[in-house]
Design a protein around this motif. Structure first.
Motif, short mmCIF file in Angstrom:
data_model
loop_
_atom_site.label_atom_id
_atom_site.label_comp_id
_atom_site.label_asym_id
_atom_site.label_seq_id
_atom_site.Cartn_x
_atom_site.Cartn_y
_atom_site.Cartn_z
N VAL A 1 0.83 -1.21 0.00
CA VAL A 1 0.00 0.00 0.00
C VAL A 1 0.87 1.26 0.00
N ALA A 2 0.45 2.22 -0.80
CA ALA A 2 1.06 3.55 -0.78
C ALA A 2 -0.06 4.57 -0.64
N SER A 3 0.22 5.69 0.03
CA SER A 3 -0.77 6.76 0.15
C SER A 3 -0.05 8.10 0.07
N PRO A 4 0.23 8.56 -1.15
CA PRO A 4 0.99 9.80 -1.33
C PRO A 4 0.35 10.98 -0.60
N GLY A 5 1.21 11.78 0.01
CA GLY A 5 0.73 12.96 0.71
C GLY A 5 0.14 12.68 2.07
N ARG A 6 0.32 11.45 2.58
CA ARG A 6 -0.16 11.10 3.92
C ARG A 6 1.04 10.66 4.75
N LEU A 7 1.61 11.57 5.56
CA LEU A 7 2.85 11.33 6.30
C LEU A 7 3.88 10.67 5.39
N GLU A 8 4.06 11.29 4.24
CA GLU A 8 4.97 10.77 3.21
C GLU A 8 6.32 11.48 3.29
N VAL A 9 7.38 10.70 3.42
CA VAL A 9 8.74 11.25 3.45
C VAL A 9 9.20 11.49 2.01
N VAL A 10 9.58 12.75 1.72
CA VAL A 10 9.98 13.07 0.34
C VAL A 10 11.45 13.50 0.23
N ARG A 11 12.12 13.71 1.37
CA ARG A 11 13.57 13.96 1.31
C ARG A 11 14.16 13.72 2.68
N ARG A 12 15.49 13.56 2.71
CA ARG A 12 16.22 13.36 3.97
C ARG A 12 17.28 14.45 4.12
N SER A 13 17.76 14.62 5.32
CA SER A 13 18.85 15.57 5.65
C SER A 13 18.56 17.01 5.20
N PRO A 14 17.64 17.69 5.83
CA PRO A 14 16.75 17.19 6.88
C PRO A 14 15.56 16.45 6.27
N THR A 15 14.91 15.66 7.12
CA THR A 15 13.73 14.92 6.67
C THR A 15 12.56 15.87 6.44
N VAL A 16 11.95 15.77 5.26
CA VAL A 16 10.75 16.55 4.95
C VAL A 16 9.59 15.58 4.75
N VAL A 17 8.52 15.81 5.49
CA VAL A 17 7.34 14.95 5.47
C VAL A 17 6.16 15.77 4.95
N LEU A 18 5.35 15.16 4.09
CA LEU A 18 4.15 15.81 3.58
C LEU A 18 2.91 15.14 4.16
N ASP A 19 1.92 15.95 4.56
CA ASP A 19 0.66 15.36 5.01
C ASP A 19 -0.49 16.30 4.68
N ALA A 20 -1.55 15.75 4.09
CA ALA A 20 -2.65 16.54 3.56
C ALA A 20 -3.71 16.90 4.59
N ALA A 21 -3.40 16.84 5.88
CA ALA A 21 -4.37 17.20 6.91
C ALA A 21 -4.90 18.62 6.66
N HIS A 22 -6.22 18.78 6.70
CA HIS A 22 -6.79 20.10 6.42
C HIS A 22 -7.93 20.47 7.38
N ASN A 23 -8.13 19.67 8.43
CA ASN A 23 -9.09 20.02 9.46
C ASN A 23 -8.53 19.59 10.81
N PRO A 24 -9.11 20.08 11.92
CA PRO A 24 -8.52 19.79 13.24
C PRO A 24 -8.37 18.30 13.55
N SER A 25 -9.37 17.50 13.20
CA SER A 25 -9.30 16.06 13.48
C SER A 25 -8.14 15.42 12.73
N GLY A 26 -8.01 15.75 11.44
CA GLY A 26 -6.90 15.22 10.66
C GLY A 26 -5.56 15.69 11.18
N ALA A 27 -5.51 16.96 11.62
CA ALA A 27 -4.26 17.52 12.14
C ALA A 27 -3.85 16.82 13.43
N ARG A 28 -4.81 16.51 14.29
CA ARG A 28 -4.47 15.80 15.53
C ARG A 28 -3.90 14.42 15.23
N ALA A 29 -4.50 13.72 14.28
CA ALA A 29 -4.00 12.39 13.90
C ALA A 29 -2.59 12.50 13.32
N THR A 30 -2.35 13.53 12.51
CA THR A 30 -1.03 13.73 11.91
C THR A 30 0.00 14.07 12.98
#
Length: 496
Positions: free
Chosen positions: A352-381
């Motif tokens: 399984v892959a889910s792009p844009g959901r706590l997805e690591v896109v680079r290292r040193s430093p680590t950059v993570v992408l997450d599409a959270a856009h409401n408070p509930s999603g943000a808390r989970a992220t």
């Protein structure tokens, strides 16, 4: 009582959010009695390499852009029903699994698709919004539809769109046209099963012209309150519209008022209900390299040692919901009491892959992408990134839409962000960076807020702040607030 209680019983006992009064409603509902080839993963597609195909795709995108956007709605399925009628009811050509809820719909849809594909079924998946390419919304066999096929599907149905437009008070919207394209493409493939995510709500959502034999409801929270309702219960009233007569309902953990509404609707329609924490759930989970290791309780028994390459407790719960949905589709717990093949389940989840959901896109430093856009999603992220990454210092890059609960989202991230860089994406719905900054200052304090209106500048500023901690500090960057922000960041960081 046994000295060693069943782990699943312990989970049920720990469901503190559940109200005993629900038993009154649940007593009237039937419940499932569970007694008893690796799919492709898809990356986000880039622009077509062939200039002619790219030009043709841009023409289709420009055509679609002349229609009502996804945020302008006229609550009715009359137009999409008219389109289905002139197309010969393509959505009736295959069984469907229909997914609604506030958060987790796309990830759950991807998991369901992977599981079905692993059992050698040809799948169609329709999800929204897209991260980078419009073709992501329609998937066949676990991969986004090819641009050529997307263009061909649009051109095939275009005369019918014009016919329906001429006969209706309003033209078909952008989302209605894409929904029609998806259903037509699935019938043309043809697929064995369609996995369909609602756009918004349920009752009057354009997708709701299918008869989903399985209705999946991911966690309901407050979002789109201007259109769906101001409480989880009111929102659940709209989302319950996807439940069809005699269907099976897979119900994730819900606020009490939302669960009551869903269960009442299921009783009215003689639908079978399986509830997370009762008929199925997460028995155990532990952090693993690149994801987590799960034991899931399904409708047909226990599935152990499931590796899921996604981060966060919310994804474990999505996995439990997806597994129960696929079991229900195959009749597990209703027609027969046996678990699905464990190795097939393991292989599917591992892919399984889910792009844009706590997805690591680079290292040193680590950059993570997450599409959270409401408070509930943000808390989970926030919980997921804290648990899985353990950054010594986390810099947030946040660009939001102006129709969201921005303060609630920022408050959810405040405990985990050392500093926040506020920005905006290119959408006309994006909140102005200075307006976002004013709210951020109230939540974080002036000294923790940096304003960079351009997203590329915001990413550079955040990476610089993370690097200030030195190469071995364990600082990281989280880009969040909107699917559009995440998609544009993904392109800028070379993942497009």
């Amino acid at each position: 009582m046994s000295e060693h209680p069943d782990p699943f019983d312990e989970i049920v006992d720990a469901e503190t959010d559940r109200d005993p009064d629900l038993a009154v409603i649940e007593a009237g509902s039937r419940t499932l009695r569970a007694q008893a080839g690796t799919p492709q993963t898809d990356d986000v597609p880039a622009r077509p390499a062939d200039p002619e195909v790219d030009r043709a795709l841009r023409e289709v995108e420009a055509d679609l852009a002349t229609r009502w956007g996804e945020t302008k709605l006229e609550p009715s399925v009359s137009r999409i029903s008219a389109l289905m009628d002139v197309l010969g009811e393509p959505q009736r050509a295959y069984p469907s699994i229909h997914i609604t809820g506030t958060n987790g719909k796309t990830s759950t849809a991807r998991m369901i698709e992977a599981l079905l594909g692993a059992f050698d079924l040809r799948t169609g998946r329709y999800t929204s919004p897209h991260v980078q390419s419009i073709t992501e919304r329609i998937s066949l066999d676990g991969a986004p539809i090819e641009p050529e096929r997307f263009i061909e599907t649009y051109n095939d149905i275009k005369p019918y769109l014009e016919m329906v437009d001429a006969a209706q008070d309003y033209r078909l919207s952008f989302f209605e046209v894409l929904t029609g394209m998806a259903y037509a493409a699935f019938a043309d493939a043809p697929v064995d099963v369609a996995v369909v995510e609602v756009g918004m709500g349920g009752s009057w959502d354009a997708t709701n012209v299918i008869d989903g034999s399985v209705a999946v409801v991911t966690p309901i929270d407050l979002d789109h309150t201007d259109r769906l309702g101001s409480t989880p219960g009111e929102i659940a009233g709209e989302k319950a519209g996807i439940i069809k007569q005699g269907a099976t309902v897979i119900l994730a953990q819900q606020p009490v008022d939302a669960a009551q509404v869903m269960l009442k609707k299921a009783v009215e329609l003689d639908a079978t209900v399986a509830r997370e924490g009762m008929e199925f759930g997460v028995v155990s989970r532990e952090i693993a390299v690149g994801g987590q290791l799960l034991t899931l309780r399904g409708l047909g028994g226990e599935y152990q040692q499931i590796f899921l390459p996604l981060y966060g407790a919310h994804q474990a719960h999505n996995a439990a919901v997806a597994l129960a949905a696929v079991e229900a589709f195959f009749g597990v717990g209703a027609e027969h009491a046996r678990a699905l093949d464990l190795d097939t389940i393991r292989n599917a989840f591992a892919a399984v892959a889910s792009p844009g959901r706590l997805e690591v896109v680079r290292r040193s430093p680590t950059v993570v992408l997450d599409a959270a856009h409401n408070p509930s999603g943000a808390r989970a992220t926030a919980d997921g990134i804290t648990e899985s990454f353990g950054f010594s210092r986390l810099i947030g890059v946040v660009g939001t839409s102006d129709d969201k609960d921005v303060r609630g989202l920022l408050e959810a991230f405040e405990p985990v962000f050392a500093e926040i860089v506020v920005t905006r994406n290119s959408s006309h719905r994006a909140m102005d960076a200075d307006e976002l900054a004013a709210i951020a200052v109230e939540v974080f304090g002036d000294e923790r807020v940096v304003v960079e209106p351009r997203l590329d500048d915001a990413l550079e500023a955040a990476i610089t702040l993370a690097e200030e901690e030195s190469e071995f500090s364990g600082a990281g960057v989280l880009v969040t607030g909107s699917v559009i922000t995440v998609g544009e960041a993904r392109l800028l960081l070379g993942r497009g």
